[in-house]
Design an enzyme around this catalytic site. Structure first.
Site, PDB file in Angstrom:
ATOM      1  N   GLU A   1      49.759  38.398  43.434  1.00 46.82           N
ATOM      2  CA  GLU A   1      50.171  37.282  42.578  1.00 46.82           C
ATOM      3  C   GLU A   1      51.685  37.114  42.719  1.00 46.82           C
ATOM      4  OE1 GLU A   1      50.022  35.945  37.873  1.00 46.82           O
ATOM      5  OE2 GLU A   1      50.450  38.008  38.407  1.00 46.82           O
TER       6      GLU A   1
ATOM      7  N   HIS B   1      42.679  33.439  34.592  1.00 43.15           N
ATOM      8  CA  HIS B   1      42.737  33.741  33.162  1.00 43.15           C
ATOM      9  C   HIS B   1      44.058  33.321  32.516  1.00 43.15           C
ATOM     10  CE1 HIS B   1      44.796  36.837  35.301  1.00 43.15           C
ATOM     11  NE2 HIS B   1      45.355  37.250  34.174  1.00 43.15           N
ATOM     12  N   ASP B   2      45.007  32.842  33.307  1.00 39.70           N
ATOM     13  CA  ASP B   2      46.305  32.419  32.773  1.00 39.70           C
ATOM     14  C   ASP B   2      46.448  30.900  32.740  1.00 39.70           C
ATOM     15  OD1 ASP B   2      47.227  35.067  32.542  1.00 39.70           O
ATOM     16  OD2 ASP B   2      47.958  35.083  34.614  1.00 39.70           O
TER      17      ASP B   2
ATOM     18  N   ASP C   1      28.761  40.526  26.694  1.00 42.79           N
ATOM     19  CA  ASP C   1      28.744  41.700  25.811  1.00 42.79           C
ATOM     20  C   ASP C   1      27.313  42.235  25.720  1.00 42.79           C
ATOM     21  OD1 ASP C   1      29.116  43.536  23.762  1.00 42.79           O
ATOM     22  OD2 ASP C   1      29.138  42.009  22.187  1.00 42.79           O
TER      23      ASP C   1
ATOM     24  N   ASP D   1      49.038  42.388  40.478  1.00 43.54           N
ATOM     25  CA  ASP D   1      49.648  41.615  39.400  1.00 43.54           C
ATOM     26  C   ASP D   1      51.154  41.447  39.634  1.00 43.54           C
ATOM     27  OD1 ASP D   1      49.094  40.548  36.647  1.00 43.54           O
ATOM     28  OD2 ASP D   1      50.600  42.027  36.066  1.00 43.54           O
TER      29      ASP D   1
ATOM     30  N   ASP E   1      31.598  43.689  28.423  1.00 48.53           N
ATOM     31  CA  ASP E   1      31.678  45.067  28.919  1.00 48.53           C
ATOM     32  C   ASP E   1      31.104  45.165  30.333  1.00 48.53           C
ATOM     33  OD1 ASP E   1      28.808  45.204  28.460  1.00 48.53           O
ATOM     34  OD2 ASP E   1      29.314  45.409  26.332  1.00 48.53           O
TER      35      ASP E   1
ATOM     36  N   ASP F   1      42.147  44.897  39.657  1.00 45.64           N
ATOM     37  CA  ASP F   1      43.478  44.390  39.359  1.00 45.64           C
ATOM     38  C   ASP F   1      44.429  45.572  39.233  1.00 45.64           C
ATOM     39  OD1 ASP F   1      45.409  42.500  38.412  1.00 45.64           O
ATOM     40  OD2 ASP F   1      43.796  41.405  37.400  1.00 45.64           O
TER      41      ASP F   1
HETATM   42  C1  GLC Z   1      50.092  38.371  35.247  1.00 50.37           C
HETATM   43  C2  GLC Z   1      48.736  38.314  34.602  1.00 50.37           C
HETATM   44  C3  GLC Z   1      48.905  37.918  33.176  1.00 50.37           C
HETATM   45  C4  GLC Z   1      49.739  38.955  32.496  1.00 50.37           C
HETATM   46  C5  GLC Z   1      51.060  39.180  33.233  1.00 50.37           C
HETATM   47  C6  GLC Z   1      51.712  40.445  32.800  1.00 50.37           C
HETATM   48  O1  GLC Z   1      50.720  37.142  35.322  1.00 50.37           O
HETATM   49  O2  GLC Z   1      47.913  37.455  35.322  1.00 50.37           O
HETATM   50  O3  GLC Z   1      47.687  37.766  32.512  1.00 50.37           O
HETATM   51  O4  GLC Z   1      50.006  38.589  31.178  1.00 50.37           O
HETATM   52  O5  GLC Z   1      50.881  39.313  34.609  1.00 50.37           O
HETATM   53  O6  GLC Z   1      50.993  41.549  33.279  1.00 50.37           O
END
Ligand code: GLC
Length: 552
Positions: free
Chosen positions: A249, A323-324, A29, A207, A37, A106
């Protein structure tokens, strides 16, 4: 180690590359808002250059109501003011490029936010042109069209009384699914992608891409009948630009599907994130909250299959974290006594394989999970699972134990830059708590210590650029049934690599294959050599038989 720049004009450059994922909200930040940011990312580019990475996968920074931290986009061609401006984005792309770093953005193409202009229009009437951009079913308020559950809990359908219809959302109800059957909708998405290409981004992370093609019965949404057709169109329309990298993904990918996604003819995508290995420590048939211990032979067999089957026919991406997912050192390593050794061991195991490695911010510091109380959690999925499971009669303590092991918030705590206040992440109040262990786990300390996890990652990145066997070698698993050691070789015609990793806190013995006697040790996570494999020890041995013959 001097950085070897990749020729990004050449197709397939990403096969020699290492990517780094930034979760912008938690990176740096610069305004005191408590939220990271774009200027913050720019200010840390030198750090990333020093690490040696070739590209950044930037989690979404588009305009969003942030119900799912930016994975709910309300304008695909605008930067959310929380992160900065489009000029900041332009500066980031330019500054990164100067350092040999590509920006990969993304793309959330399965769903939009319910605040997107399209959805607001769609809600107006059944004959609004945007209505068909989403997935609807007629019916009555008492019964959704089917039993499908949303990933974040509850039904995957929400009723709209004034239309007398249900709309589909595989995630939160604020994330309505887009209707890929509609060609006008698809064309508009390709337009957004071209916008980002024109701005200078060099690739995309797609995604939940295997969920875009919904089957007409809408019972299952992964791997729908028209999926590969849509992907080929997307690739032809939007990625044809020379050198663009794309990574999808795909939670539903098996090796057969992955070969189509990542076929060397580039007809679909460059590579795929598959999750088979990530799901091995959950009860079969249940969800990620039902945690069971990892079986190392199963993990090895899973990697073996992906390595062998995609060799020459597709391309893997290599990752433990994003991040998941919870932090790998807390998950399959030892985040106490052997934190440093086990973080380096896990990195060694992964980066020795064929594929493109992805490092998630803080992984290169050996950042760990955090212990939060329920009220400190922010993630919609975590909060929903607590509510649902407690209502179903689960013991709240058990639910909290699963949450501490698995919650996505473990990955989302602020990047730990210094031992100082808020880990140097913000001068304000961080949007999610900072892990107290930043007092000793932080970038400043790691940079000053030649034996840090950071410097180990730096070496791994350097090795991938030095020896072609990392990119080209075929994979052979050694001792498949051993429950403690993960060992494999990679071989090209002349180059040979051996990777041996001890997954336990015990000392063990390992007999290296005879051809590696006298091979060069190119990496280790211990300062000295020893006859046994020490706790969480990892080594890489390498030789080139042409050089060996010359020395005879
Ligand atoms: C993907 C992302 C995740 C998000 C989901 C819905 O799995 O990595 O963070 O919540 O899609 O967009």
């Amino acid at each position: 180690m001097a950085k070897r720049m990749l020729d990004k004009q050449k197709w397939g450059w990403w096969r020699s590359a290492v990517f780094y994922q930034i979760y912008p909200k938690s990176f740096q930040d610069t305004t005191g808002s408590g939220v990271g940011d774009l200027r913050g990312i720019i200010s840390r580019l030198d750090y990333l250059e020093e690490l040696g990475i070739d590209g950044i996968w930037l989690s979404p920074v588009c305009e969003s109501p942030q119900v799912d931290n930016g994975y709910d986009i309300s304008d695909y061609c605008a930067v959310d003011p929380m992160f900065g401006t489009m000029e900041d984005m332009q500066t980031l792309i330019t500054e990164a490029k100067k350092r040999g770093i590509s920006i990969i953005v993304d793309l959330v193409l399965n769903h939009s936010s319910d605040q997107h202009r399209w959805f607001r229009e769609a809600l107006k009437s059944r004959d609004n042109p945007y209505h068909d951009y989403y997935v609807w079913r007629d019916g009555d308020a008492s019964r959704p069209p089917n039993e499908m559950r949303a990933v974040f809990g509850g039904s995957a359908w929400t009723w709209v009384p004034h239309l007398g219809q249900w709309y589909l959302h595989q995630f939160a109800e604020q994330q309505p699914d887009l209707n890929w059957e509609n060609p006008a909708m698809r064309r508009e998405l390709y337009g957004f992608i071209r916008f980002w290409v024109d701005l200078g981004v060099e690739g995309f992370r797609l995604d939940v891409i295997d969920q875009i093609a919904k089957d007409p019965e809408l019972q299952v949404t992964n791997n729908g009948p028209r999926l590969h057709e849509f992907l080929r169109e997307l690739s032809a329309e939007a990625f044809r630009e020379e050198g663009l990298v794309s990574v999808g993904e795909a939670w539903g990918a098996d090796t057969e599907r992955a070969k189509l996604y990542s076929a060397p003819d580039a007809s679909e995508m460059s590579m795929v994130f598959q999750f088979e290995h990530i799901c091995l420590d959950q009860e079969p048939g249940k969800d990620k909250w039902d945690v069971i211990p990892l079986s190392l032979p199963k993990l090895k067999d899973c990697f073996r299959r992906w390595q062998e089957e995609l060799h020459g026919k597709g391309w893997n991406s290599l990752f433990f974290n994003n991040h998941d997912l919870p932090r790998i050192v807390s998950r399959w390593g030892n985040d106490g006594e052997y934190r440093v050794e086990s973080a380096k061991m896990l990195a060694t195991m992964l980066h020795g394989m064929e594929g493109t490695p992805y490092i998630f911010q803080g992984e290169e510091l050996g950042m760990t999970n955090i212990r939060l109380e329920l009220e400190d959690h922010v993630d919609i999925e975590t909060l929903n699972v607590y509510r649902e499971r407690v209502a179903q009669g689960y013991d709240p303590e058990d639910v909290m134990a699963s949450i501490r092991a698995r919650s996505r918030d473990n990955a989302r705590t602020p990047m730990q830059w210094t031992a100082g206040e808020n880990a140097g992440f913000t001068t304000g109040t961080p949007w999610i708590p900072v892990n107290p262990n930043h007092s000793f786990i932080n970038a400043e300390a790691a940079l000053a210590d030649p034996d840090s996890v950071f410097h180990h990652y730096q070496k791994l990145i350097g090795l991938r650029k030095t020896y072609d066997v990392f990119r080209d070698g075929s994979f052979s698993l050694l001792c498949p049934d051993d429950e403690k050691i993960f060992a494999y070789t990679r071989d090209t015609e002349h180059e040979h690599l051996l990777v041996v990793c001890n997954f336990t806190g015990e000392s063990l013995y390992f007999d290296a294959p005879a051809n590696f006697r006298g091979a060069k040790q190119i990496l280790s996570n211990y300062a000295t050599e020893a006859p046994e494999l020490r706790p969480y020890e990892a080594v890489m041995l390498w030789y080139n038989d042409l050089e060996r013959n010359e020395n005879r």
